[in-house]
Design a protein around this motif. Structure first.
Motif, PDB file in Angstrom:
ATOM      1  N   ARG A  57      13.653  35.207 -16.375  1.00  0.00           N
ATOM      2  CA  ARG A  57      12.717  35.332 -17.499  1.00  0.00           C
ATOM      3  C   ARG A  57      13.211  36.373 -18.498  1.00  0.00           C
ATOM      4  NH1 ARG A  57       7.588  35.364 -13.761  1.00  0.00           N
ATOM      5  NH2 ARG A  57       7.124  33.158 -13.724  1.00  0.00           N
ATOM      6  N   ASP A  58      13.730  37.476 -17.982  1.00  0.00           N
ATOM      7  CA  ASP A  58      14.194  38.566 -18.849  1.00  0.00           C
ATOM      8  C   ASP A  58      15.475  38.218 -19.593  1.00  0.00           C
ATOM      9  OD1 ASP A  58      12.048  40.012 -17.953  1.00  0.00           O
ATOM     10  OD2 ASP A  58      13.205  41.182 -16.488  1.00  0.00           O
ATOM     11  N   ASN A  59      16.337  37.384 -18.995  1.00  0.00           N
ATOM     12  CA  ASN A  59      17.677  37.183 -19.541  1.00  0.00           C
ATOM     13  C   ASN A  59      18.000  35.750 -19.956  1.00  0.00           C
ATOM     14  OD1 ASN A  59      18.717  39.922 -19.185  1.00  0.00           O
ATOM     15  ND2 ASN A  59      18.378  39.514 -17.021  1.00  0.00           N
ATOM     16  N   TRP A  60      17.043  34.837 -19.911  1.00  0.00           N
ATOM     17  CA  TRP A  60      17.303  33.436 -20.236  1.00  0.00           C
ATOM     18  C   TRP A  60      17.902  33.280 -21.628  1.00  0.00           C
ATOM     19  CZ3 TRP A  60      17.791  29.147 -17.574  1.00  0.00           C
ATOM     20  CH2 TRP A  60      17.752  27.919 -18.226  1.00  0.00           C
ATOM     21  N   GLU A  61      17.388  34.009 -22.602  1.00  0.00           N
ATOM     22  CA  GLU A  61      17.870  33.886 -23.980  1.00  0.00           C
ATOM     23  C   GLU A  61      19.302  34.392 -24.144  1.00  0.00           C
ATOM     24  OE1 GLU A  61      16.336  32.208 -26.353  1.00  0.00           O
ATOM     25  OE2 GLU A  61      14.804  31.783 -24.861  1.00  0.00           O
ATOM     26  N   ASN A  62      19.779  35.214 -23.199  1.00  0.00           N
ATOM     27  CA  ASN A  62      21.150  35.721 -23.275  1.00  0.00           C
ATOM     28  C   ASN A  62      22.176  34.711 -22.785  1.00  0.00           C
ATOM     29  OD1 ASN A  62      20.131  38.157 -24.192  1.00  0.00           O
ATOM     30  ND2 ASN A  62      20.056  39.048 -22.149  1.00  0.00           N
ATOM     31  N   LEU A  63      21.722  33.667 -22.096  1.00  0.00           N
ATOM     32  CA  LEU A  63      22.632  32.648 -21.585  1.00  0.00           C
ATOM     33  C   LEU A  63      22.980  31.645 -22.681  1.00  0.00           C
ATOM     34  CD1 LEU A  63      20.957  31.815 -18.154  1.00  0.00           C
ATOM     35  CD2 LEU A  63      22.943  33.273 -18.543  1.00  0.00           C
ATOM     36  N   PRO A  66      25.545  25.940 -22.163  1.00  0.00           N
ATOM     37  CA  PRO A  66      26.222  25.456 -20.948  1.00  0.00           C
ATOM     38  C   PRO A  66      25.853  26.261 -19.697  1.00  0.00           C
ATOM     39  CG  PRO A  66      27.782  25.577 -22.765  1.00  0.00           C
ATOM     40  CD  PRO A  66      26.507  26.228 -23.226  1.00  0.00           C
ATOM     41  N   GLU A  67      25.639  27.568 -19.842  1.00  0.00           N
ATOM     42  CA  GLU A  67      25.238  28.392 -18.703  1.00  0.00           C
ATOM     43  C   GLU A  67      23.835  28.029 -18.232  1.00  0.00           C
ATOM     44  OE1 GLU A  67      27.746  32.503 -19.569  1.00  0.00           O
ATOM     45  OE2 GLU A  67      25.836  32.184 -20.584  1.00  0.00           O
ATOM     46  N   LYS A  68      22.934  27.769 -19.182  1.00  0.00           N
ATOM     47  CA  LYS A  68      21.580  27.350 -18.826  1.00  0.00           C
ATOM     48  C   LYS A  68      21.623  26.025 -18.070  1.00  0.00           C
ATOM     49  CE  LYS A  68      19.334  29.578 -22.765  1.00  0.00           C
ATOM     50  NZ  LYS A  68      18.659  29.360 -24.035  1.00  0.00           N
ATOM     51  N   ARG A  69      22.408  25.092 -18.578  1.00  0.00           N
ATOM     52  CA  ARG A  69      22.528  23.779 -17.936  1.00  0.00           C
ATOM     53  C   ARG A  69      23.097  23.929 -16.528  1.00  0.00           C
ATOM     54  NH1 ARG A  69      25.877  19.445 -17.081  1.00  0.00           N
ATOM     55  NH2 ARG A  69      24.914  17.409 -17.391  1.00  0.00           N
ATOM     56  N   GLN A  70      24.121  24.754 -16.389  1.00  0.00           N
ATOM     57  CA  GLN A  70      24.737  24.972 -15.087  1.00  0.00           C
ATOM     58  C   GLN A  70      23.718  25.551 -14.095  1.00  0.00           C
ATOM     59  OE1 GLN A  70      27.970  27.762 -15.082  1.00  0.00           O
ATOM     60  NE2 GLN A  70      28.650  27.164 -13.057  1.00  0.00           N
ATOM     61  N   PHE A  71      22.930  26.518 -14.529  1.00  0.00           N
ATOM     62  CA  PHE A  71      21.900  27.094 -13.667  1.00  0.00           C
ATOM     63  C   PHE A  71      20.906  26.029 -13.224  1.00  0.00           C
ATOM     64  CE2 PHE A  71      17.723  28.810 -12.939  1.00  0.00           C
ATOM     65  CZ  PHE A  71      17.978  29.781 -11.997  1.00  0.00           C
ATOM     66  N   LEU A  72      20.416  25.248 -14.181  1.00  0.00           N
ATOM     67  CA  LEU A  72      19.427  24.220 -13.860  1.00  0.00           C
ATOM     68  C   LEU A  72      19.993  23.186 -12.885  1.00  0.00           C
ATOM     69  CD1 LEU A  72      17.833  23.691 -17.375  1.00  0.00           C
ATOM     70  CD2 LEU A  72      16.819  24.866 -15.416  1.00  0.00           C
ATOM     71  N   MET A  73      21.213  22.764 -13.112  1.00  0.00           N
ATOM     72  CA  MET A  73      21.826  21.756 -12.251  1.00  0.00           C
ATOM     73  C   MET A  73      22.048  22.298 -10.832  1.00  0.00           C
ATOM     74  SD  MET A  73      22.109  19.064 -14.120  1.00  0.00           S
ATOM     75  CE  MET A  73      23.233  18.037 -13.225  1.00  0.00           C
ATOM     76  N   ARG A  74      22.352  23.554 -10.724  1.00  0.00           N
ATOM     77  CA  ARG A  74      22.699  24.132  -9.431  1.00  0.00           C
ATOM     78  C   ARG A  74      21.483  24.555  -8.598  1.00  0.00           C
ATOM     79  NH1 ARG A  74      26.956  29.023  -8.355  1.00  0.00           N
ATOM     80  NH2 ARG A  74      26.862  28.906  -6.103  1.00  0.00           N
TER      81      ARG A  74
END
Length: 104
Positions: A57-63, A66-74
């Motif tokens: 929640r604190d750092n989502w906007e810093n990603l 592609p990093e957001k997608r990778q997190f969601l997929m994993r």
């Protein structure tokens, strides 16, 4: 090194670049050591899902995207979304009502 040998880079710039690389290397080694320290003697991570959620929640906007997608997929199995229509607009009010994590 090749740029210095081919004389496309002066010695001062070469040394500055080399120093920066060594500084970055040392920083990365220190970060790896910190991360290794977060795992207890049994080898189980000491980070909980709640810690991940809070940090995310604190750092989502810093990603980056592609990093957001990778997190969601994993890590995410399913996200439940509710779209409440709003009068006078084509878009509604979107609310995330649930998140289901992948089991490891």
């Amino acid at each position: 090194m090749n740029f210095y040998i081919n004389e496309t880079l002066d010695f001062g710039s070469y040394r500055a670049m080399k120093k920066q690389i060594y500084t970055n290397r040392d920083f990365i080694r220190n970060e790896l050591a910190k991360l290794s320290a977060t795992i207890d003697e049994a080898g189980e991570p000491t980070i909980t899902k709640e810690d991940i959620i809070t940090n995310l929640r604190d750092n989502w906007e810093n990603l980056s995207d592609p990093e957001k997608r990778q997190f969601l997929m994993r890590f995410i199995k399913k996200i439940v979304v509710l779209n409440e229509p709003m009068e006078g607009t084509l878009k509604g009010n979107t609310i995330i009502t649930g998140v289901e994590f992948n089991e490891r």
